[in-house]
Structures are given as C-alpha cells and as structure tokens.
Write an enzyme that holds these catalytic residues in place. Structure first.
Site, PDB file in Angstrom:
ATOM      1  N   HIS A 196       0.829  -1.210   0.000  1.00 48.63           N
ATOM      2  CA  HIS A 196       0.000   0.000   0.000  1.00 48.63           C
ATOM      3  C   HIS A 196       0.864   1.262   0.000  1.00 48.63           C
ATOM      4  O   HIS A 196       0.405   2.318  -0.432  1.00 48.63           O
ATOM      5  CB  HIS A 196      -0.994  -0.023   1.164  1.00 48.63           C
ATOM      6  CG  HIS A 196      -2.215  -0.834   0.819  1.00 48.63           C
ATOM      7  ND1 HIS A 196      -2.281  -2.194   0.996  1.00 48.63           N
ATOM      8  CD2 HIS A 196      -3.390  -0.482   0.242  1.00 48.63           C
ATOM      9  CE1 HIS A 196      -3.443  -2.644   0.560  1.00 48.63           C
ATOM     10  NE2 HIS A 196      -4.140  -1.619   0.094  1.00 48.63           N
ATOM     11  N   ARG A 200      -2.357 -11.995   6.767  1.00 50.14           N
ATOM     12  CA  ARG A 200      -3.087 -11.302   5.707  1.00 50.14           C
ATOM     13  C   ARG A 200      -4.019 -12.302   5.025  1.00 50.14           C
ATOM     14  O   ARG A 200      -3.969 -13.501   5.302  1.00 50.14           O
ATOM     15  CB  ARG A 200      -2.114 -10.693   4.691  1.00 50.14           C
ATOM     16  CG  ARG A 200      -1.299 -11.726   3.921  1.00 50.14           C
ATOM     17  CD  ARG A 200      -0.263 -11.097   3.000  1.00 50.14           C
ATOM     18  NE  ARG A 200      -0.861 -10.605   1.768  1.00 50.14           N
ATOM     19  CZ  ARG A 200      -0.233 -10.584   0.575  1.00 50.14           C
ATOM     20  NH1 ARG A 200       1.018 -11.034   0.468  1.00 50.14           N
ATOM     21  NH2 ARG A 200      -0.817 -10.124  -0.494  1.00 50.14           N
TER      22      ARG A 200
HETATM   23 FE1  HAS Z   1       7.770  -5.265  -3.040  1.00 51.68          FE
HETATM   24  C1  HAS Z   1       5.974  -7.994  -1.862  1.00 51.68           C
HETATM   25  C2  HAS Z   1      10.692  -6.774  -2.138  1.00 51.68           C
HETATM   26  C3  HAS Z   1       9.568  -2.635  -4.412  1.00 51.68           C
HETATM   27  C4  HAS Z   1       4.922  -4.165  -4.639  1.00 51.68           C
HETATM   28  N1  HAS Z   1       5.824  -5.922  -3.214  1.00 51.68           N
HETATM   29  C5  HAS Z   1       5.290  -7.064  -2.629  1.00 51.68           C
HETATM   30  C6  HAS Z   1       3.908  -7.161  -2.982  1.00 51.68           C
HETATM   31  C7  HAS Z   1       3.618  -6.100  -3.815  1.00 51.68           C
HETATM   32  C8  HAS Z   1       4.823  -5.334  -3.935  1.00 51.68           C
HETATM   33  C9  HAS Z   1       2.297  -5.814  -4.494  1.00 51.68           C
HETATM   34  O1  HAS Z   1      11.623  -9.561  -1.299  1.00 51.68           O
HETATM   35  C10 HAS Z   1       2.930  -8.244  -2.470  1.00 51.68           C
HETATM   36  C11 HAS Z   1       2.697  -9.358  -3.414  1.00 51.68           C
HETATM   37  C12 HAS Z   1       1.687 -10.311  -2.823  1.00 51.68           C
HETATM   38  O2  HAS Z   1       0.488 -10.040  -2.931  1.00 51.68           O
HETATM   39  O3  HAS Z   1       2.113 -11.291  -2.192  1.00 51.68           O
HETATM   40  N2  HAS Z   1       9.748  -4.774  -3.185  1.00 51.68           N
HETATM   41  C13 HAS Z   1      10.786  -5.521  -2.735  1.00 51.68           C
HETATM   42  C14 HAS Z   1      12.045  -4.822  -3.001  1.00 51.68           C
HETATM   43  C15 HAS Z   1      11.715  -3.643  -3.629  1.00 51.68           C
HETATM   44  C16 HAS Z   1      10.277  -3.639  -3.758  1.00 51.68           C
HETATM   45  C17 HAS Z   1      13.420  -5.292  -2.666  1.00 51.68           C
HETATM   46  N3  HAS Z   1       7.325  -3.691  -4.259  1.00 51.68           N
HETATM   47  C18 HAS Z   1       8.206  -2.742  -4.706  1.00 51.68           C
HETATM   48  C19 HAS Z   1       7.517  -1.814  -5.571  1.00 51.68           C
HETATM   49  C20 HAS Z   1       6.214  -2.242  -5.639  1.00 51.68           C
HETATM   50  C21 HAS Z   1       6.108  -3.425  -4.813  1.00 51.68           C
HETATM   51  C22 HAS Z   1       8.164  -0.646  -6.271  1.00 51.68           C
HETATM   52  C23 HAS Z   1       5.048  -1.698  -6.392  1.00 51.68           C
HETATM   53  C24 HAS Z   1       5.071  -0.660  -7.163  1.00 51.68           C
HETATM   54  N4  HAS Z   1       8.236  -7.006  -2.141  1.00 51.68           N
HETATM   55  C25 HAS Z   1       9.498  -7.458  -1.894  1.00 51.68           C
HETATM   56  C26 HAS Z   1       9.435  -8.818  -1.331  1.00 51.68           C
HETATM   57  C27 HAS Z   1       8.087  -9.166  -1.267  1.00 51.68           C
HETATM   58  C28 HAS Z   1       7.363  -8.019  -1.770  1.00 51.68           C
HETATM   59  C29 HAS Z   1      10.537  -9.681  -0.917  1.00 51.68           C
HETATM   60  C30 HAS Z   1       7.505 -10.512  -0.777  1.00 51.68           C
HETATM   61  C31 HAS Z   1       7.089 -10.443   0.631  1.00 51.68           C
HETATM   62  C32 HAS Z   1       6.431 -11.730   1.063  1.00 51.68           C
HETATM   63  O4  HAS Z   1       7.030 -12.403   1.885  1.00 51.68           O
HETATM   64  O5  HAS Z   1       5.340 -12.071   0.579  1.00 51.68           O
HETATM   65  C33 HAS Z   1      12.720  -2.601  -4.137  1.00 51.68           C
HETATM   66  O6  HAS Z   1      12.505  -2.387  -5.512  1.00 51.68           O
HETATM   67  C34 HAS Z   1      12.645  -1.303  -3.393  1.00 51.68           C
HETATM   68  C35 HAS Z   1      13.764  -0.343  -3.794  1.00 51.68           C
HETATM   69  C36 HAS Z   1      13.437   1.069  -3.443  1.00 51.68           C
HETATM   70  C37 HAS Z   1      14.270   1.953  -2.892  1.00 51.68           C
HETATM   71  C38 HAS Z   1      13.786   3.355  -2.589  1.00 51.68           C
HETATM   72  C39 HAS Z   1      14.415   4.435  -3.485  1.00 51.68           C
HETATM   73  C40 HAS Z   1      13.780   5.759  -3.236  1.00 51.68           C
HETATM   74  C41 HAS Z   1      13.435   6.684  -4.165  1.00 51.68           C
HETATM   75  C42 HAS Z   1      12.731   7.959  -3.735  1.00 51.68           C
HETATM   76  C43 HAS Z   1      13.678   9.117  -3.610  1.00 51.68           C
HETATM   77  C44 HAS Z   1      12.952  10.286  -3.005  1.00 51.68           C
HETATM   78  C45 HAS Z   1      13.202  11.596  -3.275  1.00 51.68           C
HETATM   79  C46 HAS Z   1      12.408  12.660  -2.593  1.00 51.68           C
HETATM   80  C47 HAS Z   1      14.262  12.038  -4.195  1.00 51.68           C
HETATM   81  C48 HAS Z   1      15.666   1.611  -2.558  1.00 51.68           C
HETATM   82  C49 HAS Z   1      13.697   6.500  -5.610  1.00 51.68           C
HETATM   83  C50 HAS Z   1      13.049  12.901  -1.282  1.00 51.68           C
HETATM   84  C51 HAS Z   1      12.940  14.265  -0.794  1.00 51.68           C
HETATM   85  C52 HAS Z   1      13.258  14.604   0.456  1.00 51.68           C
HETATM   86  C53 HAS Z   1      13.118  15.973   0.863  1.00 51.68           C
HETATM   87  C54 HAS Z   1      13.753  13.622   1.475  1.00 51.68           C
END
Ligand code: HAS
Length: 541
Positions: A370, A433
C-alpha cells in the site's frame, strides 16, 4: 495533440479511474463486511470483495493508466501523432482488455473466483476468470506492439539520432511487460484453464506459483517505471529545472529490464519445493534491482539541488524551499517519492531471508504494497492526470482544482499513514493477511491486534474520501475552461555527458535479460516439472 490519439489515451485513463473507484468501493466494503458491520446481498463476502479490490486496483487501474500514459508520451515525442497502425493496435488492445475486465468482474461478483488477485492454485476459480485474465494480457500485448511499432518507425526515419527519453523508457517498460507476462500466460493457458475446465485432474502447485511470481515481481516494476518516467522526465520540467543525466536515466531503466525478472523467488522464500541455493541466487539478484532505484533517488536529489542552486539557494538543503509546493502536478508525485523511501526500505526487509520469515503472509506485506503501488505509484499517476487530461481535452487546470489536488494528496497520505502504518505494525505482531478470520476464538494475541484494525479502518475511510475528491477532480478536469496545457517534457542539463549509443542496442539488452532468466530459472523449473506432487485443488465457490 492529435484528436484521435487523444481519444485513445482518454479512453484508457477514464477506464482506469472507473476501475479505481469501483476497486475503492470494494476495498472499503471488505473491511466492513469482514468485521461484521454490514452484510451484503447475493452472498458477496470478504473474499469476493478483496478479489475485486485487488484485481480492479492492482491489475486493471494500473494497466489501463500505464498504457494510456505511455501512448500519450510516445505520440507526443515520436512525431506528434501515432501511426494509424499503432493507434489501431491500441484500440484493439483496449477492447480486448475491456472484454476481459468485464467478464472477470462479473465472475468475481458472482462468487465464482474468490481467489484474490494472485489466484494461487490449488484454489480453483471458474475457467472464465482465467479466460478473462488471458484476454487482459493479450490485449496489453497488442497495445505494447503498437508502442514498439511507433518507436521502430521513428528510428528508421531518424537514423543516427538518439530517441527521446520518454519513448525510450516506454519501450523498456513494455519490453519488461512482454517478457514478464509470458510466465503468467503459460500458467493460465497451460495449467489453470485446462484444470478448471476439468480436462486434467490435478495441478502442479509449486510450478504454478513459480510461473506466477516470474511475472508477479516484474509486474511491480511495470507499475513503478511509468512513475519513474514522470519523476525523471516530467518533474524536472514542472519545477523549471533540467534532467540531471539522460544516460543515467536510461541506464537505470536497462538495469530494471535485466534484474527485475529473475527474482520471483523472493516471494516464495517460505515455500517448500525450491532449493535454498536458488532462493539465495534470486535474493542476490533482488539486491541488484535495488540499485536502479538508488540511482533514481540520487538523480532526483541532483535535479532538485541543481534547480534550487540556479535560483540562488544556499546551504545543504536550501533548494528544498525553492520547489513549487503549491503546484499539485509536482506535490502529488513528490509525496509519492517521499513515501517511496520507507516503502523501499520495507522491500529490502522483505527480501532478506531471515526477516522474510517474520513478515511473510502477515499484514506487514499488505502495508508494504500500500506504500509502494498504492501511494508512490498512485500519487504519481494522480499528479500526471492533473495535466494530462487538460492537455488532451484542450483545457486548463483551474486554481481551485489545483488546490483540491493538493488537499487530495494530503488526505491520501494521512489515510495511508494510518492504514499502512497499522498494517506494518500489526504484521510484526503476527497478524496474518488474506483471511476473513479475525479473532481466532478470542485468542489473546488476536485480541491485541484489534485496535490496529480500527486504525486501519479509519485510514481506509480517509482514503475513500480521497478517492471521492479525486473522482470530483477528474470530472471537473473534463469540463474545465478551454485553453492550452503543455505536455511537460524536461530537457537534459547542460554539461551532462552525451548519451552512449549502446544503450539503444536492444538485441544486447534483451539477450542479457534472457541469459539471466535462464540462469535463475532453468534448473529450478526442471526440478519442478519432475515433481509428482500435484493437487486436485479445491473449488472456491
Ligand atoms: Fe515489493 C511484496 C521486495 C519494491 C509491490 N511488493 C510485494 C507485494 C507487492 C509489492 C504488491 O523480497 C505483495 C505481493 C503479494 O500479494 O504477495 N519490493 C521488494 C524490493 C523492492 C520492492 C526489494 N514492491 C516494490 C515496488 C512495488 C512493490 C516498487 C510496487 C510498485 N516485495 C518485496 C518482497 C516481497 C514483496 C521480498 C515478498 C514479501 C512476502 O514475503 O510475501 C525494491 O525495488 C525497493 C527499492 C526502493 C528503494 C527506494 C528508493 C527511493 C526513491 C525515492 C527518492 C525520493 C526523493 C524525494 C528524491 C531503494 C527512488 C526525497 C525528498 C526529500 C526531501 C527527502
């Protein structure tokens, strides 16, 4: 904007919002039905509503919005209008998906497909549910072919030129989708349809779940990449700044193409039937797919800071004040980015084997998605809508709708804070869940979970109000005052290095992606094919 292209794009965007609204109603009702607050006619219960909620929001809203958005950008940046053949493919895709969606929703509401949006075997739905899904996938392929066609024709007539960044990213997004959906197509056509018709008696469960997650993880990047297109290409223009680096942006998309597919096992870490070695391998690859998101974060900070400094900002965070906080086209996607920081951290927790053992199948995971798809991606899509609909319809966003857009964003973030925050917390307390069972015979642990469920319900109500505000904005955007709204496409900053040509050598990148997929999946799949453990399944209605 070509009027005929506008029609195609608008048809997708409006369909997406109708699905979102209906999915939102189902989402709100599932909570009230589960807690016994209301009962619905025709035996529509928790599982029907949760399936409708997941399918309509996670699968239908996203796919329609994405295809509409990509078509708009491809039309805008590759020659100003679509080729008749590309547009035709877009329409055939649209109608094929729509027939599938209507059949799917009817079957779900009739209670013949209470299998949730992941439709895990051995739960068995009506064959029509799977046929409906197949139609949606085939329709999306046709639309993808339309995008490829437009791109290839542009390249032929613009030999030697680097393609526009938006178009390049659209091609990567659709390539990722085409390769990923092969898994779910095989699962549905080869396994689930024959089994649900009764032509075969049993189903190989571990194989079906593996084929599903081969698709299911890249699916989440299919949702994310269009949001990244907005963050990389659109946001710099909206704030009045420049894209930090065209090559970095392209490289991060290529890394997604390479690493987002061979990682499905991180959803199956707690499943038997897959050896520890292959789980470990895919977890390593999962950590690789985090890198392009870190690159994106870096690039966004650079864009913001460069812009701020060009306006005279001083100090480490002076640029922060220079951003256009009162512009909904910026504010909604920005809040999406901000939320993506904890959301991504949650993903990294999920991917770590030991911690996955704590959170798997608990409400923590529901909390995770979410934040990712329902906040980071959804808020970005809302931000896109605030200029895309006026652009297509030849209207402008009024100051009042802009203010409402900001209010909508705040409402969404507050609702999600309560809902996803309590999901994460109660998940750590072990609350499962995907179940209508709530109190576990008044077990003391389950009683402890109840206050969090109340907070979730409050969050859900606030989100529903957010949806109603959004529906009101979309309705008003269609009737806004006539005028011109630009399609905001950013330019690369001066001093950025030239984009290397090898980034557009598709044979090379698709080739490496295929090699990685074969490496990560061939031996485990051979193992699974040989398994004799099969389930007759059980009918869910
Ligand atoms: Fe996930 C389960 C691992 C990203 C969606 N994920 C899910 C499920 C969904 C989902 C729908 O390893 C459930 C599926 C189900 O129904 O069973 N996910 C990850 C990892 C990432 C990740 C390693 N997931 C996403 C994204 C999704 C999404 C994107 C949807 C769009 N996920 C898992 C794992 C599960 C999982 C396991 C299984 C769990 C289980 O046991 O069932 C990575 O891609 C995340 C990397 C992201 C970053 C953040 C970078 C930040 C950025 C923002 C910068 C902000 C700025 C503004 C510049 C490292 C780019 C800041 C300004 C300031 C002023 C501070």
């Amino acid at each position: 904007f070509d009027r005929r292209d506008g029609k195609l794009v608008l048809a997708h965007i409006l369909f997406a919002f109708v699905a979102l609204l209906l999915g939102g109603v189902a989402g709100m009702l599932q909570g009230t039905v589960r807690s016994g607050m209301i009962t619905l006619p025709a035996n529509i219960g928790y599982y029907e509503l949760l399936t409708a909620h997941g399918v309509l929001m996670a699968l239908i809203f996203t796919t329609y919005f994405i295809i509409g958005f990509l078509y708009s950008g491809v039309s805008h940046t590759l020659g100003g209008k679509l080729l008749p053949s590309a547009r035709k493919l877009g329409w055939i895709g649209y109608w094929t998906m729509s027939v599938g969606t209507v059949i799917g929703v009817i079957v779900i509401l009739l209670g013949k497909a209470t299998v949730l949006y992941t439709f895990y075997a051995p739960m068995k739905a009506s064959p029509w549910f799977y046929i409906a899904l197949a139609l949606v996938v085939v329709g999306s392929w046709l639309s993808g072919f339309g995008i490829f066609r437009q791109y290839m024709t542009w390249r032929k007539t613009n030999k030697g030129k680097v393609s526009p960044l938006f178009a390049y990213m659209s091609v990567v997004t659709m390539l990722l989708w085409q390769i990923a959906t092969i898994g779910v197509a095989v699962e549905v056509v080869v396994q689930l349809i024959p089994w649900s018709f009764g032509w075969v008696d049993t189903v190989n469960v571990v194989l079906s779940r593996t084929l599903f997650w081969y698709f299911g993880h890249p699916l989440v990047y299919f949702w994310l990449l269009p949001a990244y297109i907005c963050w990389y290409v659109i946001i710099p223009k909206i704030i009045g700044g420049k894209i930090f680096s065209d090559s970095l942006a392209r490289m991060s998309f290529i890394l997604f193409l390479l690493f987002s597919i061979p990682v499905g096992f991180h959803h199956q870490l707690m499943e038997p039937g897959i050896s520890g070695f292959w789980k470990y391998t895919q977890v390593v690859l999962t950590f690789m797919v985090i890198i392009p998101s870190l690159m994106t974060a870096f690039s966004l900070f650079a864009t913001f800071e460069l812009y701020g400094r060009s306006k005279g900002a001083k100090g480490l965070f002076g640029w922060f004040k220079m951003l256009p906080w009162k512009d909904a086209r910026f504010f909604a996607p920005f809040m999406g980015m901000l939320v993506f920081i904890p959301a991504g951290a949650g993903g990294i927790i999920n991917a770590s084997n030991q911690m996955n053992a704590v959170v798997h199948n608990t409400l923590w995971v529901t909390g995770h998605f979410h934040l990712t798809v329902a906040t980071s991606v959804a808020l970005t899509f809302f931000g896109i809508t605030y200029w895309l609909i006026p652009h297509i319809t030849g209207r402008v966003l009024t100051a009042r709708m802009n203010r409402l857009g900001i209010a909508q964003t705040i409402c969404w973030c507050i609702g999600m804070f309560f809902m996803s925050g309590s999901m994460h917390t109660v998940g750590l307390l072990g609350d499962p869940r995907r179940t209508a069972y709530t109190t576990y015979d008044d077990h003391p642990d389950a009683i402890l979970w109840m206050p969090y469920h109340v907070a979730m319900a409050i969050g859900g109500m606030i989100l529903f109000i957010g949806l109603l505000i959004l529906a009101y904005i979309v309705y008003n955007l269609m009737r806004g005052p006539k005028g011109e709204t630009e399609y905001p496409i950013g330019e690369t900053a001066e001093g950025a290095e030239e984009t290397p040509r090898y980034l557009e050598r598709w044979g090379l990148w698709v080739g490496i992606a295929v090699v990685l997929i074969l490496f990560a999946y061939t031996l485990p799949l051979i193992d699974m094919f040989q398994t004799t453990v099969k389930s007759p399944g059980y009918v869910t209605w």
